[in-house]
Structures are given as structure tokens and as C-alpha cells.
Design an enzyme around this catalytic site. Structure first.
Site, PDB file in Angstrom:
ATOM      1  N   HIS A 128      44.630  30.369  33.394  1.00  8.38           N
ATOM      2  CA  HIS A 128      45.717  31.226  33.925  1.00  8.38           C
ATOM      3  C   HIS A 128      46.714  30.415  34.762  1.00  8.38           C
ATOM      4  O   HIS A 128      47.247  30.915  35.759  1.00  8.38           O
ATOM      5  CB  HIS A 128      45.159  32.391  34.756  1.00  8.38           C
ATOM      6  N   ASN A 157      42.745  41.725  32.353  1.00  7.71           N
ATOM      7  CA  ASN A 157      43.568  41.180  31.273  1.00  7.71           C
ATOM      8  C   ASN A 157      44.329  42.308  30.583  1.00  7.71           C
ATOM      9  O   ASN A 157      44.116  43.477  30.886  1.00  7.71           O
ATOM     10  CB  ASN A 157      42.675  40.485  30.237  1.00  7.71           C
ATOM     11  N   TYR A 181      36.028  32.787  41.289  1.00  7.18           N
ATOM     12  CA  TYR A 181      37.446  32.965  41.610  1.00  7.18           C
ATOM     13  C   TYR A 181      37.786  32.437  43.001  1.00  7.18           C
ATOM     14  O   TYR A 181      38.733  31.680  43.177  1.00  7.18           O
ATOM     15  CB  TYR A 181      37.866  34.434  41.417  1.00  7.18           C
TER      16      TYR A 181
END
Ligand code: NDP
Length: 481
Positions: free
Chosen positions: A55, A129, A339
Site C-alpha cells: 500500500h 479494501n 500494522y
């Protein structure tokens, strides 16, 4: 005080010359006492931080969310989803997955759809997403999967066989691969696509009752995908097409909107479901688990500084608020670690102190201290717990606790092996839609698969036989043409 704007060094002291280095004579050499030169070069050398490993290419915008359905309080006590008509600030980052910075934002790839709600109870991140499912369902496979999407370790070029080798050995990916190679794999910018939370989360209401949920953001702009001609031209002609489309729409005050819905499963429904509701390669069929409207999200402000607010935005699905919890979804549980770890690596241990990342709707307090870039507001008189001087309260309930039963005893489990039913249902959706939707999937997918090795092709076709024999035949025809 003079109204003149003075050009200064970072200490605020005035600079004499920003164009010419100070030298010992007209011919040089350059003097190290030109501190502004040293500072300018040293800062430039540090202008880039590690890009996200996935990303990396993305755009962001701020806006707000408004709850429109007061009935949601039946399911959750989260204030953001219980206070009718209250505007909650949001920040959204859209992205592609595989490309490094500088790559086109209009290639065939899933789109990241990460939403942060700055709620009065802390930041809530839904990091999903534009596709309702994912390629894999266990975080342990994520690094392997991404290696197949990134350049080959020797040639440094994309390797279609690595992708198809992995996919043909990972049949739970069939569903997402179908969606990727359908027309929704190349959305027209970021405004014309839906967003999905991908994972299953739990909602807990005032009484402590728990249900499981999925998030869906539906675009108010309507679904629009690139035509075949646009797919061939746009990525080369304008690599920032989606970024430009989003930015300019907001500047024109055509504020993009999405409606937020949830699907709900009770604990009883979870036990009786014919598929694993925590497997992120599966959707929850709309017929059995209808969409329930929650509210509306509007994006109405472009970032003031791309690097500060978009590049340094650090989302994590671990950011939840009271009334919301996790689920047994193994990809989600892996992402809870990965993350924030990515952001600690890219930005530093204090990435949550940056303006885009810190809570806007409530104060933040704990005794995590010091480290790179600590702000004054995070310095406390006391830095340990328990203490008798400066007492803080703790939340009474832990909404993150999972319901544990014997089905979930520790072990290395693989999830169910029903790889084919939902991809088959997807083919029916495309056929029902009419137009060229089905044929486009067949040709997009076959034209990529034919670049793979014979072994990968045969293994993949054997799976497609089990999804739908006619589909396998249609793909084979193009490969053999
Ligand atoms: P339904 O028959 O009730 O609805 C199908 C859904 O598919 C639509 O609501 C729409 O979801 C999505 N869709 C429609 N056209 C396309 C297209 N051209 N490309 C991609 N997606 C499209 O479906 P079920 O819930 O019974 O599921 C059947 C299949 O539909 C699933 O196996 C899955 O592949 C696909 N699907 C299901 C979703 C779900 O959450 N249940 C979501 C998206 C796809 P939307 O409005 O969300 O875009």
C-alpha cells in the site's frame, strides 16, 4: 515588529543567502561555517522514510461521518454509532497494494480503503479494501503472498509465474482472484468503488450482548471501472490519475460520499453457519445476512501537507473503541500486530503523537514515555503505575475478549476447504449482470494466467474445473488460442 517575512534556518535565525554557498574567496572553497548549507543538505538527505512494504501508493482526504440509523445501538455501545446526527471527523487513505512509490495508482490491484474515525472514545480504524474478501486467511502466509506480487528477487521484474504458482497452490485465493480480474479490479479512481472492512469484528451493546459484524461502505458516486482502452492508456499517461481525480473533485466541492452498512451474525448464527464466518476469503451472503444502514461518510477536505498527513498516516485495525471487539479471523489477528509495527519501523515509536494519528476527539493518557520525537504534552510528572499521586481510572469492560469454546482450543488449524462455492456464486453474479462482465473476467484472467508455467496453468485449471466446468473451458480456450 516588521511585517516582512524573514527567511530563517530551523532555529528561527535569519539566513543571508539561500542560493549561493559561502566560500573563502570568489573561487572557493566552500566554508563549513555556512551552517545553513549543511542543515539544508542534511535535511534533504533525510526527506524520505521507508515506504510501506504494501500500500505504498496512496491518497487521502478528511471529512466526517454521520450516524443515520439510531437502531445500531441495539448492537453496539460505541458512541460513534449511537449518537444520531453527530458529526465525527474522519480521515481516509485509498491506495494500491503491490506498487512502490511512483508506480501508477490505476493498475489492476486491490485498492486499500482505510477509514479513521476520530471518535470521542478514541480513534477507530477500519482498514479494509475495495473487495469483500482477501487472497489468504492466515497472516502467516502474508509475507509469502506479497513476495509473489513484488519484483522477482533476481530479475527485479514482476514474475507472473510466481503469482500463479502461489495462487494455484492456495485455493482459498480463487474467490479474490476472480474479483481482482473482474472489472472491479481496475476502478475508475478512488471515488467510484465500494469499501469493505474485510474482516469480521464484534459489536457489544450496553447490556454486554455480543454479535459479529462485517462493514460495507457503498459509493454514492456509483460503481465505475476503467474501460479496456482506459486500462491501456491511463497508467502510462497519468500515473497519478486516481490521486488527481480525488483531489480535484474535493477542490470543486464535489464531495465524495459513501453509505456505511453492517451485516450482523448472532452467536447462534455463527454456530450454525454453513461456512466459517471468520474466514476472510468468504463473504456473508446478502440474502441470509442483509445489509443494515449505519450512516454516511463525506470527504470534504484535502490534506494540507501530503507527507505529514498521508505518508505519515499510520492505520491499524487494532484501533478500536468501547463497544467494538475483534473476532477469530486469523488475518485480522495477525494484522493487529503487523500494522502498528510497520509504522513503528517507518516513522518511529511515537508515530501516534503526529497530528493525523493522534486522537482528536478525546485526550490520550498512559505512561509510555520518551523515544524519538517526543512532544512536550506527553511529559508527565509521574511516569509509573501504580502511583499514589496522579490516579487514572481504567475501563470496566474488556470488549476485545473473544468468546472461547472448545472449538477454539490452541492448535495449528487450517480453515474449511470449501474453496469453490462462493467463486461459483460470483460467476453467477457476473452472468446475471449481463454486458461483458463475465467475458471480461475470462479474458483478463486467461491473459494473465497464460504467462505462467505449464504446471501452474494445469494446477489452476484443475481448480477452475471444480468451480465451474464451463468457466475452466472458457479460460482454456483463450490460453490455447
Ligand atoms: P447477491 O446476489 O445478493 O449480491 C451480489 C453482490 O455482488 C452485489 O450485491 C454486489 O455487492 C456484488 N457485485 C455485483 N456486481 C458485481 C460485479 N460486476 N463485480 C463484483 N461484484 C459485484 O450476492 P451474495 O451475497 O449471495 O453473494 C454472491 C457472490 O457475490 C459472492 O460469492 C461474492 O463473490 C459476490 N459479492 C458478495 C458480497 C457480499 O458481501 N455478500 C459483496 C460483493 C460481492 P456490492 O453491492 O457490495 O458491491
Amino acid at each position: 515588529m516588521s511585517d516582512k517575512k524573514i527567511f530563517t534556518n530551523n532555529n528561527g535565525g535569519p539566513v543571508v543567502d539561500d542560493d549561493n554557498s559561502k566560500t573563502a574567496s570568489k573561487q572557493g572553497p566552500t566554508l563549513i561555517e555556512d551552517y545553513h548549507l549543511i542543515e539544508k543538505l542534511a535535511h534533504f538527505d533525510r526527506e524520505r522514510i521507508p515506504e510501506r512494504v504494501v500500500h505504498a501508493v496512496g491518497s487521502g482526504a478528511f471529512g466526517y461521518f454521520v450516524l443515520t440509523n439510531p437502531e445500531i445501538k441495539k448492537y453496539t455501545r460505541a458512541k460513534v454509532f449511537t449518537e444520531l446526527n453527530k458529526k465525527t471527523e474522519v480521515f481516509v487513505r485509498f491506495s494500491t497494494v503491490a506498487g512502490s512509490k511512483g508506480a501508477s495508482d490505476e493498475v489492476r490491484d486491490p485498492r486499500g480503503f482505510a477509514v479513521r474515525f476520530y471518535t470521542s472514545e478514541g480513534n477507530l480504524d477500519i482498514v479494509g479494501n475495495n473487495t469483500p474478501v482477501f487472497f489468504i486467511r492466515d497472516a502467516k502466509k502474508f509475507p509469502d503472498f506479497i513476495h509473489t506480487q513484488k519484483p522477482d528477487p533476481i530479475t527485479n521484474r514482476n514474475n507472473p509465474d510466481a503469482q500463479w504458482d502461489f495462487w494455484s497452490l492456495t485455493p482459498e485465493s480463487i474467490h479474490q482472484v476472480f474479483i481482482l480480474f473482474s472489472n472491479r479490479g481496475t476502478p475508475y479512481g478512488f471515488r467510484h468503488m465500494n469499501g469493505y472492512g474485510t474482516h469480521t469484528f464484534s459489536f457489544i451493546n450496553e447490556k454486554g450482548d455480543k454479535v459479529f459484524i462485517k462493514y460495507h461502505f457503498k459509493t454514492a458516486q456509483g460503481i465505475k471501472n476503467l474501460t479496456k482502452e482506459e486500462q491501456a492508456i491511463i497508467p502510462g499517461k497519468n500515473p497519478c490519475f486516481a490521486a488527481q481525480d480525488l483531489y480535484e473533485a474535493i477542490e470543486r466541492k464535489e464531495f465524495p460520499k459513501w453509505k456505511l452498512y453492517i451485516q450482523v451474525m448472532t452467536l447462534e448464527q455463527v454456530k450454525n453457519a454453513s461456512f466459517d464466518p471468520f474466514d476472510d476469503t468468504k463473504v456473508w451472503p446478502h440474502g441470509d445476512y442483509p445489509l443494515i444502514e449505519v450512516g454516511e461518510m463525506v470527504l470534504d477536505r484535502n490534506p494540507r501537507n501530503y507527507f505529514a498527513e498521508v505518508e505519515q498516516a499510520g492505520f491499524t485495525p487494532a484501533n478500536i473503541v468501547p463497544g467494538i471487539g475483534f473476532s477469530y479471523d486469523k488475518m485480522l489477528l495477525g494484522r493487529l500486530f503487523a500494522y502498528s509495527d510497520t509504522q513503528r519501523y517507518r516513522i518511529g515509536a511515537n508515530y501516534m503523537q503526529l497530528s493525523v494519528n493522534k486522537p482528536h476527539g478525546c485526550p490520550m493518557f498512559n505512561y509510555m514515555a520518551d523515544g524519538h520525537m517526543t512532544e512536550n504534552e506527553h511529559i508527565h510528572k509521574i511516569n509509573y503505575q501504580p502511583n499514589s499521586i496522579d490516579a487514572y481510572e481504567f475501563m470496566k469492560h474488556d470488549d476485545t475478549t473473544l468468546v472461547v469454546d472448545e472449538k477454539f482450543a490452541p492448535g495449528y488449524y487450517s480453515q474449511d476447504d470449501d474453496y469453490y462455492k462462493q467463486p461459483a456464486a460470483f460467476l453467477e453474479v457476473l452472468k446475471k449482470q449481463g454486458g461483458t462482465e463475465y467475458d471480461d473476467l475470462v479474458s483478463n484472467l486467461a491473459n494473465s494466467l497464460k504467462l505462467a508455467s505449464k504446471t501452474s496453468i494445469e494446477r489452476m485449471l484443475a481448480h477452475y474445473e471444480k468451480v465451474n466446468a464451463q468457466f475452466a473451458e472458457d479460460v482454456k480456450k483463450i490460453i490455447n488460442a
